[in-house]
Design a protein around this motif. Structure first.
Motif, PDB file in Angstrom:
ATOM      1  N   VAL A  67       1.247  -1.269  -0.357  1.00  0.00           N
ATOM      2  CA  VAL A  67      -0.234  -0.612   0.037  1.00  0.00           C
ATOM      3  C   VAL A  67       1.017   0.750  -0.197  1.00  0.00           C
ATOM      4  N   TYR A  68       0.933   2.440  -0.505  1.00  0.00           N
ATOM      5  CA  TYR A  68       1.496   3.631  -0.615  1.00  0.00           C
ATOM      6  C   TYR A  68       0.668   4.500  -0.268  1.00  0.00           C
ATOM      7  N   PHE A  69       1.443   5.290   0.661  1.00  0.00           N
ATOM      8  CA  PHE A  69       0.612   6.728   1.181  1.00  0.00           C
ATOM      9  C   PHE A  69       1.357   7.697   0.995  1.00  0.00           C
ATOM     10  N   ASN A  70       0.700   9.126   0.813  1.00  0.00           N
ATOM     11  CA  ASN A  70       1.282  10.375   0.181  1.00  0.00           C
ATOM     12  C   ASN A  70       1.235  11.556   1.135  1.00  0.00           C
ATOM     13  N   VAL A  71       1.627  11.936   2.230  1.00  0.00           N
ATOM     14  CA  VAL A  71       1.713  12.989   2.511  1.00  0.00           C
ATOM     15  C   VAL A  71       1.908  14.159   2.462  1.00  0.00           C
ATOM     16  N   LEU A  72       1.000  15.201   2.520  1.00  0.00           N
ATOM     17  CA  LEU A  72       1.679  16.730   1.753  1.00  0.00           C
ATOM     18  C   LEU A  72       1.193  17.352   2.810  1.00  0.00           C
ATOM     19  N   LYS A  73       2.719  17.865   3.703  1.00  0.00           N
ATOM     20  CA  LYS A  73       2.481  18.745   4.859  1.00  0.00           C
ATOM     21  C   LYS A  73       2.928  19.940   4.248  1.00  0.00           C
ATOM     22  N   MET A  74       1.479  20.938   5.520  1.00  0.00           N
ATOM     23  CA  MET A  74       1.153  22.051   5.047  1.00  0.00           C
ATOM     24  C   MET A  74       1.188  22.777   6.434  1.00  0.00           C
ATOM     25  N   ASN A  75       1.407  24.223   6.365  1.00  0.00           N
ATOM     26  CA  ASN A  75       1.161  24.762   7.736  1.00  0.00           C
ATOM     27  C   ASN A  75      -0.413  24.260   8.681  1.00  0.00           C
TER      28      ASN A  75
END
Length: 128
Positions: free
Chosen positions: A28-36
């Protein structure tokens, strides 16, 4: 540049940064886009194919407000709410169609990663 409807207040640039991070576990693939003060989490088996979107917003002394933004009712709203409670951040959860047996495993992996590498998800606060 002036703010709309204003003759005197200039619009100031808003500094933003989005930091991507990708990891995979058990197919399983996990993508995180961290923002403020928020993050986007995408979970799926292949390249990003967004078929469902849920969000939750942490509220002081209350359960987070959670909502399905797109797609059929599924587990992503519950996960967004759990993550908002844990992180005190606004959370967006996107998902590909996972098999039912992949959902609990995926949630467990996300919380393990949050515990071991909170900087992937969080900008200023650490999880409890």
């Amino acid at each position: 540049m002036l703010a709309p409807g204003s003759d005197s207040e200039p619009l100031l640039p808003c500094p933003t940064s989005i930091t991507p991070h990708t990891f995979t576990a058990m197919g399983v693939y996990f993508n995180v886009l961290k923002m403020n003060q928020s993050f986007v989490l995408w979970i799926g088996r292949e390249a990003a194919n967004i078929s469902t979107i849920s969000t939750a917003l942490s509220l002081p002394d209350k359960l987070p407000a959670a909502s399905k933004l797109m797609g059929p009712l599924d587990w992503t709203t519950n996960l967004a709410q759990k993550l908002a409670v844990k992180t005190k951040h606004q959370v967006f959860v996107f998902s590909d169609d996972l098999d039912p047996d992949e959902v609990p495993m995926s949630e467990k992996i996300v919380f393990q990663k949050l515990q071991s590498n909170p900087e992937i998800f969080l900008t200023s606060e650490t999880p409890e």
